[in-house]
Scaffold this motif. Structure first.
Motif, PDB file in Angstrom:
ATOM      1  N   GLY A 121      31.665  48.248  40.860  1.00  0.00           N
ATOM      2  CA  GLY A 121      32.637  47.967  41.900  1.00  0.00           C
ATOM      3  C   GLY A 121      33.860  48.853  41.771  1.00  0.00           C
ATOM      4  O   GLY A 121      34.042  49.583  40.793  1.00  0.00           O
ATOM      5  N   THR A 122      34.733  48.789  42.764  1.00  0.00           N
ATOM      6  CA  THR A 122      35.922  49.645  42.774  1.00  0.00           C
ATOM      7  C   THR A 122      37.222  48.860  42.856  1.00  0.00           C
ATOM      8  O   THR A 122      38.291  49.452  42.903  1.00  0.00           O
ATOM      9  CB  THR A 122      35.868  50.614  43.965  1.00  0.00           C
ATOM     10  N   GLY A 123      37.142  47.545  42.862  1.00  0.00           N
ATOM     11  CA  GLY A 123      38.369  46.752  42.928  1.00  0.00           C
ATOM     12  C   GLY A 123      38.059  45.273  42.938  1.00  0.00           C
ATOM     13  O   GLY A 123      36.917  44.872  43.152  1.00  0.00           O
ATOM     14  N   PRO A 124      39.062  44.439  42.684  1.00  0.00           N
ATOM     15  CA  PRO A 124      38.823  42.999  42.565  1.00  0.00           C
ATOM     16  C   PRO A 124      38.543  42.296  43.878  1.00  0.00           C
ATOM     17  O   PRO A 124      38.005  41.190  43.875  1.00  0.00           O
ATOM     18  CB  PRO A 124      40.107  42.485  41.925  1.00  0.00           C
ATOM     19  N   ALA A 125      38.924  42.872  45.006  1.00  0.00           N
ATOM     20  CA  ALA A 125      38.677  42.213  46.285  1.00  0.00           C
ATOM     21  C   ALA A 125      37.179  42.083  46.526  1.00  0.00           C
ATOM     22  O   ALA A 125      36.382  42.901  46.077  1.00  0.00           O
ATOM     23  CB  ALA A 125      39.321  42.998  47.420  1.00  0.00           C
TER      24      ALA A 125
END
Length: 301
Positions: free
Chosen positions: A281-285
């Motif tokens: 993934g690339t971020g917590p969202a």
């Protein structure tokens, strides 16, 4: 790496899982169980919480588990908001955003997926004949699994899709088993446990099993023995890449026995199929989490 690292020098120990809910539970509910102070279940088709599990009332041969085991050791790279989404046995997956974390070896954060048989104190409702002594297992033990990964995070992503098959001399084992066979159907950036100082050097190379070639890695953590079959066709992966297996799992077990790695007097206690996630993934969202998707699954026992 996942559950078996609980006995490694990291000294992480998972406590017992919860008891089962009534077999005739309402079909609209996800199972809410306790393991330490963490599991959460919802009615939205997702399994949340560190050790959240779900028994599908329409598929009683396995249960779904979230299993973010590395949080127990304070792994800051793990995603406590990881969750398993589940529609049916042919349409389920895991969403997670994970970073490098604190471990230098492989940084595995979780192993979410399906469990047939026993995982600590959790047991699939139809026990499928587990535990079963290896010498009594027939060739009917066959699996088909198709999966792919969305938004995996690009070149820095590390993960695998794998079967995790557990054996022990004690047929009533309720903790970590002595022997583990992994079958990696897809991987990206990750290497298996290996007793060889050069992690790239397998124990056995180009082993033909049913319809594919595998490199086989052998290693151990404490008293636990690990044998990993890494599929050599299409395993490197990329965004939207697929992983696939359609083979008798008994063939892998027979190889392990014929090589003298373990005896056929051991008991098969569990077959798991899931995703071992290091970084993704690339971020917590939510829309930046990696999405590990199963599009077809069957296991004949």
């Amino acid at each position: 790496m996942k559950n078996y690292l609980l006995i490694a020098c990291l000294a992480m120990l998972l406590s017992s899982c919860s008891t089962e809910e009534d077999f005739n539970q309402d079909k609209q509910d996800l199972v809410t169980e306790t393991k330490d102070n963490a599991t959460i279940a919802s009615r939205s088709g997702t399994v949340t919480g560190q050790y959240g599990i779900y028994h599908d009332p329409d598929y009683r041969w396995a249960f779904v588990q979230n299993n973010i085991w590395s949080l127990d050791d304070g792994d800051y790279g793990a995603d406590p908001q990881q969750y398993v989404w589940y529609n049916d046995i042919n349409n389920w997956g895991v969403k997670a955003y994970t970073t490098t974390g604190k471990y230098s070896y492989s940084g595995v954060k979780s192993y979410a997926g399906l469990v047939y048989g026993r995982h600590y104190n959790n047991v699939s409702r139809n026990n499928n004949g587990f535990p079963k002594q290896i010498k009594n297992i027939t060739s009917n033990l066959t699996a088909e699994w198709s999966m792919y990964v969305l938004n995996d995070g690009g070149s820095g992503a590390k993960y695998n899709s794998s079967f995790d098959i557990w054996f022990d001399p004690n047929q009533n084992q309720q903790s970590t088993n002595k022997y583990e066979i992994m079958i990696w159907t897809k991987r990206k950036g990750q290497w298996p446990i290996n007793e060889n100082n050069n992690i790239n050097t397998p124990w056995k190379s180009n082993v033909w099993v049913w319809n594919a070639y595998y490199n086989v890695y052998k290693g151990s953590i404490g008293q636990q023995q690990v044998l990993t079959f890494v599929q050599l066709t299409g395993y490197n992966g990329s965004n939207n890449g697929t992983g696939y297996i359609n083979a008798p799992l008994k063939k892998f077990i027979d190889n392990a026995v014929s090589w003298g790695w373990m005896s056929n007097t051991n008991y098969l206690t569990s077959i798991q199929a899931g995703f071992e996630i290091c970084t993704a993934g690339t971020g917590p969202a939510d829309n930046q989490k990696a999405n590990f998707v199963t599009s077809k699954f069957s296991l004949r026992i």
